[in-house]
Design an enzyme around this catalytic site. Structure first.
Site, short mmCIF file in Angstrom:
data_model
loop_
_atom_site.label_atom_id
_atom_site.label_comp_id
_atom_site.label_asym_id
_atom_site.label_seq_id
_atom_site.Cartn_x
_atom_site.Cartn_y
_atom_site.Cartn_z
CD GLU A 60 -2.89 1.26 2.29
OE1 GLU A 60 -3.78 2.11 2.23
OE2 GLU A 60 -2.78 0.44 3.23
N GLY A 78 -4.80 4.98 -0.04
CA GLY A 78 -5.34 3.66 -0.36
C GLY A 78 -6.77 3.55 0.13
CB VAL A 86 1.78 -17.68 -2.55
CG1 VAL A 86 0.45 -17.20 -3.09
CG2 VAL A 86 2.92 -16.81 -3.08
NE ARG A 87 8.02 -20.23 -2.01
CZ ARG A 87 7.64 -20.17 -3.28
NH1 ARG A 87 7.59 -19.02 -3.90
NH2 ARG A 87 7.31 -21.24 -3.95
N GLY A 105 -6.69 6.72 -13.65
CA GLY A 105 -7.76 7.65 -13.91
C GLY A 105 -7.46 8.98 -13.24
#
Length: 138
Positions: A60, A78, A86-87, A105
């Site tokens: 972020e 944010g 995943v690891r 945008g």
């Protein structure tokens, strides 16, 4: 993406990026930026792994730096952060976040961030949406 002009401000001000040990890095591409963070006592779980929240914070913050570089004089915050871990990364390792702008945008930016360990293994993937707004008048 050139973020050198933001580095002084980022290191001078108190905030989460300094607290967790993030280092922001310019890249030659206009739609990408990078950050590094060593896994240490500031951002690890009690078990010695990089905390998932620290990974999300890295993503972020990096997306915010990228959006600020694209929109000088604006504030970029944010408004949505979503990630998958995943690891794991162990204490002592350094992770690198690679942010790629997916959509730019006028008021919204969408970023995809891959976080990898020092062996270039994928640790986390994160999507960040930033809201771009005018800085408050002083």
């Amino acid at each position: 993406m050139d973020i050198e002009h933001l580095k002084d401000t980022l290191t001078r001000l108190d905030g989460l990026s300094n607290l967790l040990g993030m280092e922001f890095i310019s890249t030659p591409e206009d739609d990408t930026c990078m950050a590094r963070m060593q896994v240490d006592e500031r951002n690890k779980q009690p078990f010695g792994f990089l905390a998932g929240g620290a990974s999300l914070a890295l993503a972020e913050n990096l997306a915010g730096v990228g959006s600020m570089a694209l929109c000088p004089g604006k504030i970029c915050v944010g408004i949505n952060v979503s990630g998958s871990h995943v690891r794991s990364a162990l204490e002592g390792d350094t992770v690198t976040a690679y942010a790629h702008l997916q959509y730019k945008g006028r008021t919204l930016h969408e970023w995809h961030i891959d976080i990898k360990n020092s062996s270039d293994d994928l640790i986390s993937t994160v999507q960040v949406t930033n809201y771009v707004m005018d800085a408050p008048k002083e």
